[in-house]
Design a protein around this motif. Sequence first.
Motif, PDB file in Angstrom:
ATOM      1  N   ASP A 226       9.836  30.264  -4.970  1.00  0.00           N
ATOM      2  CA  ASP A 226       9.489  29.501  -3.761  1.00  0.00           C
ATOM      3  C   ASP A 226       9.491  28.020  -4.131  1.00  0.00           C
ATOM      4  O   ASP A 226       8.465  27.457  -4.526  1.00  0.00           O
ATOM      5  CB  ASP A 226       8.116  29.938  -3.235  1.00  0.00           C
ATOM      6  CG  ASP A 226       7.790  29.311  -1.869  1.00  0.00           C
ATOM      7  OD1 ASP A 226       8.483  28.346  -1.478  1.00  0.00           O
ATOM      8  OD2 ASP A 226       6.848  29.788  -1.219  1.00  0.00           O
TER       9      ASP A 226
ATOM     10  N   LYS B 282       9.898  25.410  -2.251  1.00  0.00           N
ATOM     11  CA  LYS B 282       9.154  24.549  -1.334  1.00  0.00           C
ATOM     12  C   LYS B 282       7.687  24.480  -1.756  1.00  0.00           C
ATOM     13  O   LYS B 282       7.086  23.399  -1.803  1.00  0.00           O
ATOM     14  CB  LYS B 282       9.270  25.072   0.097  1.00  0.00           C
ATOM     15  CG  LYS B 282       8.633  24.171   1.143  1.00  0.00           C
ATOM     16  CD  LYS B 282       8.838  24.729   2.547  1.00  0.00           C
ATOM     17  CE  LYS B 282       8.250  23.782   3.592  1.00  0.00           C
ATOM     18  NZ  LYS B 282       6.810  23.559   3.407  1.00  0.00           N
ATOM     19  N   ALA B 283       7.116  25.635  -2.082  1.00  0.00           N
ATOM     20  CA  ALA B 283       5.731  25.663  -2.549  1.00  0.00           C
ATOM     21  C   ALA B 283       5.596  24.903  -3.867  1.00  0.00           C
ATOM     22  O   ALA B 283       4.599  24.201  -4.094  1.00  0.00           O
ATOM     23  CB  ALA B 283       5.266  27.106  -2.712  1.00  0.00           C
TER      24      ALA B 283
ATOM     25  N   ASP C 105       5.637  21.187  -3.132  1.00  0.00           N
ATOM     26  CA  ASP C 105       4.371  20.782  -2.524  1.00  0.00           C
ATOM     27  C   ASP C 105       3.283  20.680  -3.591  1.00  0.00           C
ATOM     28  O   ASP C 105       2.490  19.722  -3.610  1.00  0.00           O
ATOM     29  CB  ASP C 105       3.976  21.801  -1.449  1.00  0.00           C
ATOM     30  CG  ASP C 105       2.753  21.362  -0.678  1.00  0.00           C
ATOM     31  OD1 ASP C 105       2.825  20.321   0.005  1.00  0.00           O
ATOM     32  OD2 ASP C 105       1.709  22.049  -0.764  1.00  0.00           O
TER      33      ASP C 105
ATOM     34  N   PRO D 211       2.227  28.628  -8.376  1.00  0.00           N
ATOM     35  CA  PRO D 211       1.038  27.906  -7.878  1.00  0.00           C
ATOM     36  C   PRO D 211      -0.055  27.739  -8.935  1.00  0.00           C
ATOM     37  O   PRO D 211      -0.841  26.799  -8.863  1.00  0.00           O
ATOM     38  CB  PRO D 211       0.560  28.782  -6.709  1.00  0.00           C
ATOM     39  CG  PRO D 211       1.795  29.490  -6.233  1.00  0.00           C
ATOM     40  CD  PRO D 211       2.583  29.755  -7.486  1.00  0.00           C
TER      41      PRO D 211
END
Length: 599
Positions: free
Chosen positions: A168, A170-171, A174, A134
Motif C-alpha cells: 500500500d 499510498k499509506a 502518508d 505502518p
Amino acid sequence: MPARFPFCVRVLATFASASALACSAGAQTTAALSERPDEPVTRSPLDAPLFYQLLIGEIELRSGDAGTAYQFVLDAARKAKDEQLFRRAADIALQARAGDQALAAVMAWRADLPQSLDAHRYLIQLLVALNRAPETAEPLTSLLSLTPAAERPALIMSLPRFFARASDRKAAADMLERVLQPYAAQPATRNAATVSIGRAWLAAPDPARALELAQQAHRQEPGAEGPAVLALEMLQAAPAAEAIVTEHLRAKPTSNPVRMMYARALSGSQRYVDAIAQLEAVTRNEPKLAPPWLTLGALHLELKQAKQATAALEKYVVLVQSDAAAISAAHAAADDEDAPPTIDRGMTQAWLMLSQAAEQQNDFKAAEMWLAKIDNPQRALEVLSRRASLMARQGKLKEARELIRKSPERSDEDTRAKVLAEVQILRDSKQWPDANKLLASANQRFPDDTDLLYEQAMMAEKLNRLDEMERLLRKVIELKPDHHHAHNALGYSLAERNLRLPEAKALIQKALALAPGEPFITDSLGWVEYRMGHREEALRLLRDAYKSRPDPEIAAHLGEVLWVSGQRDEARRILREGRSRDAANDVLRETLARLRVDL
C-alpha cells in the motif's frame, strides 16, 4: 539452548585436526607479532564456548535444520552482542521463509544494541517485506534521531527506497510524510524532506501531489539538485515538472549531472534537438568528460547530421584512448600485473556509429575501416549487419542477405535479430514484398511477437494492403496495450486516408498519453487536426514536433499546412530544410510534387 550434542559431538570430531592446525597457526602468529611490539594486537571476542556454539549452528544449518541453527546463532548473538551474528540469525530465518523469527532476531538486535543504525534499517526493511509498513513509523523516527546531523539529509533522501515494495504505497507515503514533517520545518533538512515526501507520493502514485512538493522544494532552493531530479522522474506523469528542471539549470548552469539526466529523458521522448542542446552545454562545462560526446554523436547520427556525429564521436574516441593510456601508464609504474583491462565498452559503440556516419556520407571505405577496429564477440551480429548494409548500398543486395543468413545462431534471439537485420536491408532497398514475405515467415515461427507483427504491419502499408495493416496493428494493441507506436501508426494511417478521423484522433491521443512529447506522435496529432480542418491547432502541434525533431517527414507535413494557409515563404524554408536532410524521403518528395512547390 537446544540439547543436540549427541549429533554435534560426532561431527566435532571431524574438526579436531583443523582446530589443532588453527591453534598452531595462532601460536606462530602470536610469536611473529611479539617481534613487533609497536603494532597493537586485536583480540577476537570469540571465546571457545561461543566458537563451538556457532560451529554447531552452522553444522545444523548445513544438515537442513534451519530452526535449530537459528536458535544457536541468535543465542550466540545475544551473548556476544555482535551485529554480524544478529544479521546472520535473521538471514537464516529469512532463508527458511520464517518471517516472524527473522523479525524476532532483528527486534532482539535492536533491543540489545539500541544505538545500531543497521539494526534500525534492517527492521524497517523487514517490516515492509512482511506487509507491516505502518509499523515502521517508530523505528524510522528513531533511526532519524540516531543518525548524525551531517548524514541526515542523505538518509532522508534515501527513505522512499525502503518502501519500493510496499503493498500500500499510498499509506506508506502518508506515514513517511508524518514522520518527516518535523524535518521539513528545519533549514538543514527542509529540502531533502520535501523531495523525499514528493518521491513517496510519486510512487503512490499521486503525481499531482508529487509535483506540488517538487515545486515547493524548488522554490526553497532553486539551485538544489534534488527537486530537479524528482521533476525528471515525473516528466511522463506530470509534464509541467519540466519547468522545474529548466529553471534549476538557469539558476545553476554547471549542474552537469542534472543536464545529463535531462538529456536522457529528452532522448527517450525523441526530442533530439533539445537533448543535443543539453549535451552541448555539458561538453562546454566539462570538455574532457567522455560519455556526453558519445551520446551527442548518437543523437546527431539519429538526425542524419553525419558530420557533427563524426566530430563528436571522434572526440569521444580520443578522450577514451587518452584515459586508457594514462591508466595503463599508472599500472605500469606501479608494476601492477593484475591490473584490469582498460578497454572501454563504449568504444565498440563509437566505432559502429562512426561507420554508420561514414555510410551516410557514402564513404564506404571509411565505414569499413571503423568496423575493422571492432573485436567484440557480443556485437558480432551488429557488425555483420553493418557490413551487409554497406554491401547493399553498393548494389550487392543478394550478397548482403547471404552474409546475414550465414551468420551463426546460438539462440532464438539470434534468429530473431537476423530476421530484423535482413528486413532492415530490404526496407532500405525498397524491396517491400521480400521484406513482407520474410516477416510473415518469422511470425509463423515466433507467434505473437509484437515487434515482428508491427514490422509486418509497416510492410503491409508499403504494399497498400491497408486492411492487413490494420488487422496486424490491432493485434499488436491487443497483445500489448501500451504499444504507443501501434496506436500512432493506426491513427496516422486513418488520418492519411482521411477515414474515421475522430477514431484516428483518439488513437493518436492514446499514443501521446503513453509517450508524452514524442515528436512523431505529435506530428500525427497535428496531421489529423489538419485533416479535420483545424489549421491553427495543426500548425501549433506540427511546429512543436518539428522543433523537437526536424525530420523530413515532419517538415513535409508542416510545410504543407503552412503552404495551404498562405504562409508560403516559411513553407519553402521548412521544406528546403527537410530536403537538405534527406532528399529521397518519400513523403517529402510526394508533398513537393503534389503542391508543385518550387524550392
